[in-house]
Scaffold this motif. Structure first.
Motif, PDB file in Angstrom:
ATOM      1  N   ARG A   1       0.834  -1.205   0.000  1.00 53.33           N
ATOM      2  CA  ARG A   1       0.000   0.000   0.000  1.00 53.33           C
ATOM      3  C   ARG A   1       0.870   1.258   0.000  1.00 53.33           C
ATOM      4  O   ARG A   1       0.656   2.185  -0.783  1.00 53.33           O
ATOM      5  CB  ARG A   1      -0.900  -0.007   1.242  1.00 53.33           C
ATOM      6  CG  ARG A   1      -1.771   1.226   1.363  1.00 53.33           C
ATOM      7  CD  ARG A   1      -2.574   1.220   2.663  1.00 53.33           C
ATOM      8  NE  ARG A   1      -3.470   2.373   2.708  1.00 53.33           N
ATOM      9  CZ  ARG A   1      -4.303   2.632   3.711  1.00 53.33           C
ATOM     10  NH1 ARG A   1      -4.380   1.823   4.742  1.00 53.33           N
ATOM     11  NH2 ARG A   1      -5.077   3.705   3.676  1.00 53.33           N
TER      12      ARG A   1
ATOM     13  N   SER B   1      -3.126  -4.569   2.110  1.00 53.71           N
ATOM     14  CA  SER B   1      -2.599  -3.782   0.987  1.00 53.71           C
ATOM     15  C   SER B   1      -3.603  -2.728   0.540  1.00 53.71           C
ATOM     16  O   SER B   1      -3.254  -1.806  -0.199  1.00 53.71           O
ATOM     17  CB  SER B   1      -2.241  -4.689  -0.189  1.00 53.71           C
ATOM     18  OG  SER B   1      -3.415  -5.038  -0.914  1.00 53.71           O
ATOM     19  N   SER B   2      -4.861  -2.896   0.978  1.00 48.97           N
ATOM     20  CA  SER B   2      -5.872  -1.858   0.786  1.00 48.97           C
ATOM     21  C   SER B   2      -5.930  -1.367  -0.660  1.00 48.97           C
ATOM     22  O   SER B   2      -5.875  -0.161  -0.932  1.00 48.97           O
ATOM     23  CB  SER B   2      -5.528  -0.712   1.742  1.00 48.97           C
ATOM     24  OG  SER B   2      -6.553   0.217   1.802  1.00 48.97           O
ATOM     25  N   GLY B   3      -6.000  -2.320  -1.589  1.00 43.58           N
ATOM     26  CA  GLY B   3      -6.156  -1.947  -2.993  1.00 43.58           C
ATOM     27  C   GLY B   3      -4.864  -2.038  -3.793  1.00 43.58           C
ATOM     28  O   GLY B   3      -4.861  -1.784  -4.995  1.00 43.58           O
ATOM     29  N   ALA B   4      -3.775  -2.396  -3.128  1.00 42.17           N
ATOM     30  CA  ALA B   4      -2.492  -2.480  -3.849  1.00 42.17           C
ATOM     31  C   ALA B   4      -2.096  -3.927  -4.090  1.00 42.17           C
ATOM     32  O   ALA B   4      -0.910  -4.247  -4.191  1.00 42.17           O
ATOM     33  CB  ALA B   4      -1.410  -1.733  -3.065  1.00 42.17           C
TER      34      ALA B   4
ATOM     35  N   HIS C   1      -3.564   6.232  -6.120  1.00 42.87           N
ATOM     36  CA  HIS C   1      -3.669   5.523  -4.838  1.00 42.87           C
ATOM     37  C   HIS C   1      -3.157   6.449  -3.750  1.00 42.87           C
ATOM     38  O   HIS C   1      -2.062   6.272  -3.228  1.00 42.87           O
ATOM     39  CB  HIS C   1      -2.811   4.251  -4.898  1.00 42.87           C
ATOM     40  CG  HIS C   1      -3.093   3.281  -3.789  1.00 42.87           C
ATOM     41  ND1 HIS C   1      -4.201   2.481  -3.767  1.00 42.87           N
ATOM     42  CD2 HIS C   1      -2.414   2.973  -2.660  1.00 42.87           C
ATOM     43  CE1 HIS C   1      -4.187   1.725  -2.682  1.00 42.87           C
ATOM     44  NE2 HIS C   1      -3.111   2.008  -1.995  1.00 42.87           N
TER      45      HIS C   1
ATOM     46  N   SER D   1      -4.845   7.280  -0.844  1.00 40.80           N
ATOM     47  CA  SER D   1      -5.412   7.138   0.495  1.00 40.80           C
ATOM     48  C   SER D   1      -4.357   6.601   1.455  1.00 40.80           C
ATOM     49  O   SER D   1      -3.687   5.607   1.199  1.00 40.80           O
ATOM     50  CB  SER D   1      -6.626   6.211   0.463  1.00 40.80           C
ATOM     51  OG  SER D   1      -6.353   4.977   1.080  1.00 40.80           O
TER      52      SER D   1
ATOM     53  N   GLN E   1      -0.215   7.356   9.070  1.00 45.07           N
ATOM     54  CA  GLN E   1       0.781   7.596   8.028  1.00 45.07           C
ATOM     55  C   GLN E   1       0.728   9.036   7.533  1.00 45.07           C
ATOM     56  O   GLN E   1       1.748   9.627   7.208  1.00 45.07           O
ATOM     57  CB  GLN E   1       0.589   6.606   6.891  1.00 45.07           C
ATOM     58  CG  GLN E   1       0.971   5.190   7.337  1.00 45.07           C
ATOM     59  CD  GLN E   1       0.931   4.193   6.236  1.00 45.07           C
ATOM     60  OE1 GLN E   1       0.001   4.185   5.454  1.00 45.07           O
ATOM     61  NE2 GLN E   1       1.928   3.330   6.164  1.00 45.07           N
TER      62      GLN E   1
END
Lengths: 244, 244
Positions: free
Chosen positions: A24, A52-55, B143, B145, B150
């Protein structure tokens, strides 16, 4: 996608979740080349994919190696990230300086990779000595331990900043535009006339100072046409609806 | 501890774990002033403390407020962090630019705060409009978000970098020191003499080129006294133990 980019090499990562979070962080920074040396857990597990929230495409295309030597074999310039000084005779660069160097190197077709160690121990000395230089992220010495994905994020962020050169300051006006000075001065004149028509403002000894303050307030903050209209409306509203 | 520092203000954070991780990221960056506006979970729960990974004193001294207005009341300069453009007429600064501005402001005793929104939605427009400026961290638009902690880490990192001015490049020699050029040249002479005594090296047409390459190799990488001794030893070892 920026075609010339450093590879992120995780040496013996322990938790699949951290590998996912690293993917991510990499995608946040436009980094897509992930290499894993002997990961302890499955980097394509549900936990990793969720983290990875979309990665997940970075996880899916990750290359797996049996040793750090194999993982760096086709690269020419290697950095080792460490949180503390080692007994190593080696240049130590900030993340920012290393990002600048890598950017230059990649432009000259020198392939770069950055090593990150296992969560609990960091890189072994045997891995650090394979690197051209050490990256030490400048952080509070009282508390410099970072999560693996956060170390990748900071190094990746420094690199990505140099690829895009985002404008440091923008003034966002959306659908409206800045009012030119003629319109701002017209508005101020209108405002001042309204004030002059109010009670004893015209005769006040404070008038001159108040006018200057008013002009400073409304010239300091770059008014847009839309905002000028709002201000005209508000003044009229105030002026028409006197308190009882 | 750096006494003049911005306050980190989390507006309606949802998960205690994220508040804990934020405390950790703050401590990484030498930031100790945490304010929470209506946190949904207990920021002193076990989960939060564990996630803070040693930064629990930041959680313990966090101030709690019922509204963003109350949380910023004693401050003079407010930044709102957002991941996407809003329908707001406002300066938008990179994290780096804002960090520079905040450093200047704090030196002039202007108290600063940085707003971070709830995990799921980010800041509400009602909060953004309270800020002097927006901070947008330059990240991959495909990407962008970030986890709450973080975002705090990147903004905090940019600020901390400016407080410490870590040297961009250091050459760590630990207990040894760099060899001066006399010693390096003595070593090279020794090496070349050894080679000249080996078979037909002295007569080789490649001799001159090889000597130049050798000198480049060993002058390029700043040898230390300890390393020179290692090299002397290695050459003697090679020279004495010929293969059968």
């Amino acid at each position: 996608m920026i075609s010339k980019q450093p590879s992120i090499i995780l040496v013996e990562p322990q938790l699949a979740e951290n590998v996912g979070m690293t993917a991510r962080a990499m995608m946040n920074c436009g980094l897509y080349e992930l290499r894993l040396v002997n990961p302890r857990e499955n980097h394509l597990s549900e936990k990793a994919i969720a983290a990875s929230s979309g990665a997940e495409k970075i996880l899916q295309s990750a290359q797996i190696f049996n040793s750090t030597e194999e993982a760096i074999a086709d690269l020419e310039q290697i950095y080792a990230t460490t949180a503390r000084h080692r007994d190593m005779i080696k240049p130590v660069e900030t993340a920012s300086y290393a990002a600048e160097n890598m950017t230059q190197a990649l432009q000259n077709d020198i392939r770069c990779g950055i090593l990150f160690g296992p969560e609990r121990t960091g890189l072994h000395n045997e891995d650090v000595c394979l690197a051209n230089a050490i990256i030490e992220i400048p952080l509070n010495p009282e508390h410099c331990s970072l999560n693996l994905s956060q170390a990748v994020l900071l190094v990746g962020y420094e690199w990505y900043k140099r690829q895009i050169n985002a404008p440091e300051l923008q003034f966002i006006t959306n659908k409206t535009t800045l009012a030119d000075k003629e319109k701002v001065l017209q508005f101020l004149k209108y405002f001042e006339d309204k004030l002059d028509n109010c009670g004893n403002f015209r005769q006040s000894e404070k008038r001159e100072r108040m006018i200057i303050n008013l002009r400073n307030i409304f010239t300091r903050n770059q008014l847009t046409l839309q905002e000028l209209n709002t201000l005209y409306g508000i003044i009229n509203y105030l002026n028409r609806h006197q308190p009882d």
